[in-house]
Design a protein around this motif. Structure first.
Motif, short mmCIF file in Angstrom:
data_model
loop_
_atom_site.label_atom_id
_atom_site.label_comp_id
_atom_site.label_asym_id
_atom_site.label_seq_id
_atom_site.Cartn_x
_atom_site.Cartn_y
_atom_site.Cartn_z
N GLN A 422 0.80 -1.43 0.10
CA GLN A 422 -0.11 0.13 -0.02
C GLN A 422 0.80 1.09 0.01
OE1 GLN A 422 -3.06 0.95 0.16
NE2 GLN A 422 -3.19 3.10 0.84
N HIS A 423 1.01 2.00 -1.14
CA HIS A 423 1.81 3.15 -1.25
C HIS A 423 3.51 2.59 -1.36
CE1 HIS A 423 3.31 7.22 -0.08
NE2 HIS A 423 3.54 7.07 -1.40
N VAL A 424 3.74 1.76 -2.37
CA VAL A 424 4.97 1.08 -2.47
C VAL A 424 6.21 2.13 -2.67
CG1 VAL A 424 3.79 -1.10 -3.18
CG2 VAL A 424 4.82 0.66 -4.84
N LYS A 425 5.78 3.13 -3.18
CA LYS A 425 6.92 4.10 -3.29
C LYS A 425 7.66 4.79 -2.09
CE LYS A 425 5.86 7.88 -5.41
NZ LYS A 425 6.01 9.18 -4.37
N TYR A 426 6.77 4.70 -1.13
CA TYR A 426 7.30 5.14 0.40
C TYR A 426 8.16 4.02 0.77
CZ TYR A 426 7.49 5.83 5.45
OH TYR A 426 8.03 5.98 6.65
N ASP A 427 7.75 2.83 0.68
CA ASP A 427 8.53 1.60 1.19
C ASP A 427 9.66 1.24 0.28
OD1 ASP A 427 6.95 0.85 3.26
OD2 ASP A 427 5.60 -0.23 2.08
N ARG A 428 9.91 1.70 -1.11
CA ARG A 428 11.10 1.60 -1.82
C ARG A 428 12.16 2.45 -1.08
NH1 ARG A 428 10.66 -0.41 -6.91
NH2 ARG A 428 8.63 -0.61 -7.84
N HIS A 429 11.73 3.71 -0.80
CA HIS A 429 12.69 4.55 -0.33
C HIS A 429 13.11 4.11 1.09
CE1 HIS A 429 12.71 8.14 -3.02
NE2 HIS A 429 11.13 8.04 -3.21
N VAL A 430 12.23 3.45 1.88
CA VAL A 430 12.70 3.04 3.08
C VAL A 430 13.67 2.08 3.17
CG1 VAL A 430 12.04 2.13 5.48
CG2 VAL A 430 10.53 3.85 4.24
N PHE A 431 13.66 1.14 2.26
CA PHE A 431 14.44 0.04 1.94
C PHE A 431 15.84 0.55 1.65
CE2 PHE A 431 10.68 -2.88 2.20
CZ PHE A 431 11.29 -3.92 3.07
N ALA A 432 15.50 1.51 0.27
CA ALA A 432 16.83 2.16 -0.20
C ALA A 432 17.67 2.78 0.84
CB ALA A 432 16.59 3.20 -1.03
N ASN A 433 17.07 3.55 1.89
CA ASN A 433 17.75 4.02 3.11
C ASN A 433 18.77 3.21 3.72
OD1 ASN A 433 16.44 6.54 2.24
ND2 ASN A 433 15.00 6.23 4.41
N HIS A 434 18.50 1.73 3.56
CA HIS A 434 19.15 0.78 3.97
C HIS A 434 20.05 -0.14 3.24
CE1 HIS A 434 17.47 1.47 8.11
NE2 HIS A 434 16.30 1.43 7.51
N GLY A 435 20.08 0.59 2.03
CA GLY A 435 20.91 -0.21 0.91
C GLY A 435 20.19 -1.26 -0.05
N ILE A 436 18.96 -1.38 0.06
CA ILE A 436 18.22 -2.43 -0.49
C ILE A 436 17.32 -1.90 -1.57
CG2 ILE A 436 16.35 -4.13 -0.20
CD1 ILE A 436 17.59 -4.61 2.69
N GLN A 437 17.69 -2.26 -2.58
CA GLN A 437 16.60 -1.85 -4.00
C GLN A 437 15.94 -2.93 -4.13
OE1 GLN A 437 17.36 1.28 -5.12
NE2 GLN A 437 18.99 1.23 -3.59
#
Length: 929
Positions: A422-437
């Motif tokens: 639900q609103h995956v763009k936000y979760d993409r950023h959160v994981f990217a903040n920890h080095g996960i794409q």
């Protein structure tokens, strides 16, 4: 008045209620979107108001009183009584029988007595109940009923929140309640077409009655009243007895057996809601969620605690899709605190066809948010939560943060493992903040809802309740609110696990309802896939950010500050004194009292307005309003942009990272915030200079790619107007071509003024501009503007045909579509409210063009990003603003961008006219234009 529910009679002015409900609600239908289906807006509004009133005014006795059809004694007494009232709209008349039915089913006795007005029925019941020692509460906005008020009878106006008891009547009208009949006789009742004394208003009437004590005493001394008011009073002496009869509410009506046993009040005893019958009624009229609540034995109001219906809150709240039956398995939520538990769930998610995924974090700002916990769901009712950074006093030992993410990373980054959020763009950023794409996001329930039901809320809470009948735990229930809100990391792990598991579980539930609906419609599925691809491209744009030149902004702020101070001094000099330029009160005193400027309009409270529209009008002729406007414009520019942009840069990247909201605008356009890059005021030189601070680092440049006249090209495609199609195919200046047609001259003879007029006409008609609006925009009279529009439509017959057919289609279907099939719903298109219906008709014309332009820029964004990735280019897309894509380009790739980006943008769709995109390059955003 102390109210004891057991000794209270609640009387509802049903006729007032049904008109309020009718005018407040959108045009709802038993079958949503089908104009041939029965209208239900007034029914739904009435249900809401009655349910809420029952909660707000507990009473053992009640009656909802409606006017019956047919004449009353007042019509015989005065044939012009209510003579100028418009007849009841047919679609409201058709809703009256079901309104009576549902009010009864809700437990309220219903009265409509032939030959007796509702006010007189209310008056008779109120007086009879008061004589028996009951307290009476009348719910109505009708001020005429104020004459009934005494120690035991009070009136509440649910729309305004006003209470008319003895003190309230005195304060509002300036006379005691027992003189209200005299007061109303003097001022008359324009609503019912009852004359009073000519030119005698509320103030004069109150003054006379307080001075003479009663109307009879005033009449006896009418010869003493001086001036025009006295003359008018004496002229009205013969009329006043008739007027008094007309305005007096009768309290001794023969109710013709409609209220048998009135002394015992048996006929007005409040009943319980008949939930079984209500369920059938709600299903018949398409109120699915109400039917579900009635089936569950719930009769609580749908929209909360006020009986007032706020029209701004009705959109999307009342035309409901089906609610899924609540035959769910028992919930099985697990908190993963051991490696064995995590390994078991890793096996589940590896094997699953689709996994719902949710993160709990430290912040709503996706660029800085860090993970606190993660949840998954693979089957309905089953989910798991991994707490990772809970730090409360009772927090259990948790699995090591870095090791858990290392275990999850291969699955998260595997594009072959489908994921849902639900609103995956936000979760993409959160994981990217920890080095996960994260790769493999196949679905987003927020975007599914946005495509299917753009006019409704898209939060998970709304979706779950609307589509699955589930009401979950709220964030504030967990963390509190305001100053007492705690970080999620301090939430008890057991409660956090339930909350997060529920989010993943509900996301999976909602997906199982919405995805089949998208699969069943090829056009909507195309739009959904475009939104999913756009979400990924926007993630990249947000992640890239744009470099801001802080010294440039600081210099601009300094210059703006100096100009703002100078403007203040210039304003003081014109006014002849210092004053607060931001104070409407002081502006009014300076403008109208001291300088004698004309009053253009007044506010709702009667104050002289100094709003933007008034200032612009006055600025045409007077210097001070012009200074005020310039001062406001520069102050806003300084406060919003030049002072703040550099402060908004991310400390880690040194760049500004705007947030693009996908699921906001009903047309499909993106919304930019923190900072808002779409509202930089580029029509002024100072506003355009702000874009000079958007720069590229050394070795790179800024490139801007913009569609040319995109909405006019879309109009040519949709309308198939021969003249517009020819102009674009021949590469003509379309505004010059329009001017040639409208003014009847050769292309070469079109003057710059005629071209300017044609440009305003072209864009004005796209936005549904009226002759009045065109006259204002061009500074011409209404007749000339009307003639221009008529000549335009004579020359561009296809445009006129498109507009007429689109309005008709919108009224029939309840929505319009873009070229690509995006649906743009128009809840007010058949509204009985003229201004709302007119706005919806204008939107019906414009929305397909705005929506198609939004689709095209998203298609371009996706296509260009795909090309950058496929060719491993160093070019970065850094902004999307309206119909423009902005890039940060290595100097070695400038030629590629100049050549390939316009080609890619032109090739995303084959319209009946060529698409044209133009690219500019420069050291900053402004120079790239």
């Amino acid at each position: 008045m102390t109210q004891d529910p057991a000794r209270t009679l609640l009387l509802i002015d049903g006729s007032s209620y049904l008109y309020r409900a009718y005018h407040a609600m959108p045009d709802l239908r038993a079958v949503p979107g089908d104009p041939a289906s029965p209208a239900t807006g007034a029914i739904r509004g009435m249900i809401n108001m009655m349910q809420s009133l029952r909660k707000e005014v507990p009473a053992a006795f009640a009656a909802c009183v409606f006017d019956a059809s047919g004449p009353t004694f007042r019509d015989a007494l005065y044939p012009e009584y209510k003579g100028h009232r418009s007849p009841m709209p047919d679609d409201l008349r058709a809703q009256i029988p079901p309104i009576h039915e549902v009010v009864r089913l809700l437990g309220f006795p219903v009265l409509d007595v032939p030959g007796v007005e509702a006010d007189d029925v209310i008056g008779t019941l109120a007086r009879a109940a008061a004589e028996q020692g009951l307290q009476v509460v009348i719910s109505s906005g009708d001020k005429d009923l104020a004459q009934l008020v005494n120690e035991q009878i009070a009136i509440i106006d649910t729309m305004s929140g006003k209470r008319r008891d003895l003190a309230g009547v005195q304060a509002e009208f300036g006379v005691p309640a027992h003189l209200m009949v005299d007061y109303q006789t003097l001022v008359g009742d324009p609503v019912d077409n009852v004359p009073g004394v000519e030119k005698v208003g509320p103030k004069t009437a109150a003054k006379w009655l307080n001075e003479y004590g009663s109307l009879d005493a005033l009449v006896a001394r009418a010869g003493e009243i001086k001036g025009v008011a006295g003359e008018n009073l004496r002229k009205a002496l013969d009329w006043l007895p008739t007027g008094r009869q007309l305005v007096t509410i009768k309290t001794d009506c023969d109710l013709n057996g409609h209220v048998p046993g009135l002394p015992a009040l048996d006929a007005v005893k409040m009943g319980e809601p008949d939930n079984a019958a209500l369920k059938d009624f709600y299903e018949k009229y398409g109120f699915k969620s109400l039917a579900a609540k009635a089936a569950a034995g719930q009769d609580a109001p749908v929209a909360g605690g006020s009986t007032a219906v706020d029209p701004g809150m009705t959109q999307g709240l009342f035309d409901e899709p089906p609610v899924v039956a609540a035959d769910r398995p028992a919930l099985r939520y697990e908190t993963l605190l051991s490696w064995a538990q995590l390994d078991a769930w890793l096996e589940k998610i590896e094997a699953a066809e689709l996994v719902a995924l949710d993160t709990e974090t430290t912040s709503l700002d996706e660029m800085v948010a860090e993970i606190v916990g993660i949840s998954f769901s693979v089957t309905p009712g089953e989910a798991a939560y991994i707490p990772l950074r809970h730090a409360g006093p009772d927090a259990p030992e948790q699995l090591p943060f870095d090791e858990v993410l290392a275990r999850l990373k291969p699955w998260l980054e595997n594009p072959a493992k489908p994921k849902l959020g639900q609103h995956v763009k936000y979760d993409r950023h959160v994981f990217a903040n920890h080095g996960i794409q994260v790769r493999g996001y196949a679905h987003d329930t927020m975007l599914q809802s946005y495509v299917l039901e753009v006019h409704k809320p898209h939060s998970l809470e709304s979706l779950a309740e609307r589509h699955t009948g589930r009401k979950g735990i709220g964030y504030e229930d967990l963390c509190g609110k305001g100053a007492h809100q705690i970080p999620f990391a301090q939430v008890d792990v057991a409660k956090a696990a339930e909350y997060s598991c529920e989010d993943s579980d509900q996301t999976l539930d909602v997906h199982r309802v919405l995805w089949p609906r998208l699969q069943a419609d090829d056009k909507l599925r195309f739009i959904y896939e475009l939104e999913m691809q756009s979400s990924e491209a926007l993630f990249r744009i947000e992640r890239n950010g744009v470099l801001i030149d802080a010294p440039t902004l600081a210099a601009q702020s300094h210059e703006l500050g100096q100009r703002i101070v100078a403007l203040e001094q210039e304003a003081y000099a014109i006014a002849g004194q210092p004053f607060n330029l931001g104070s409407p009160k002081q502006l009014g005193e300076i403008f109208f009292d001291k300088l004698g400027l004309p009053v253009i309009k007044k506010t709702a409270t009667g104050a002289r307005s100094t709003d933007e529209e008034v200032l612009e009008k006055l600025a045409e002729d007077y210097p001070l309003p012009a200074k005020i406007l310039e001062h406001r414009s520069l102050s806003k520019l300084k406060g919003t942009y030049t002072d703040k942009l550099a402060q908004m840069a991310n400390p880690r990247t040194g760049r500004v990272h705007t947030h693009y909201a996908q699921a906001v605008a009903v047309t499909g356009r993106l919304s930019s915030n923190d900072p808002n890059l779409q509202n930089i005021p580029i029509r002024t030189a100072e506003g355009r200079r702000v874009r000079e601070a958007f720069v590229a680092p050394a070795g790179r440049v800024i490139a801007s790619a913009d569609y040319s006249q995109i909405e006019l090209r879309i109009m040519a495609h949709i309308s198939e107007d021969a003249a517009l199609l020819r102009a674009f195919h021949e590469g003509q200046d379309v505004h010059r071509a329009t001017a040639a047609e409208v003014f009847g001259v050769e292309l070469a003879q079109v003057s710059s003024e005629q071209r300017r007029y044609a440009k305003v006409i072209n864009f004005g008609l796209i936005y549904g501009m009226s002759a009045f609006g065109l006259a204002k925009a061009l500074g011409i009279d209404n007749t000339a503007a009307k003639n221009y529009i008529q000549r335009y439509f004579e020359r561009f017959e296809g445009v006129k045909r498109y507009m007429d057919e689109t309005r008709q289609s919108a009224k029939s279907k309840g929505y319009v579509e873009t070229v690509f099939g995006r649906r743009l719903y128009l809840p007010e298109i058949n509204s009985p409210n003229g201004p709302r219906r007119g706005a919806a008709e204008r939107a019906a014309i414009n929305a397909p063009m705005q929506g198609t332009a939004a689709d095209l820029i998203k298609l371009s964004m996706v296509a260009v990003q795909a090309a950058i990735d496929a060719q491993q280019r160093g070019t970065k897309m850094i902004m999307q603003v309206h119909d423009e894509l902005v890039f940060e380009v290595p100097e070695a790739e400038v030629d590629w961008v100049r050549t390939e980006v316009p080609r890619l943008m032109a090739d995303v769709a084959a319209l009946k006219v060529p698409l044209l995109a133009e690219v500019g390059v420069g050291p900053n955003w402004e120079k790239a234009h």
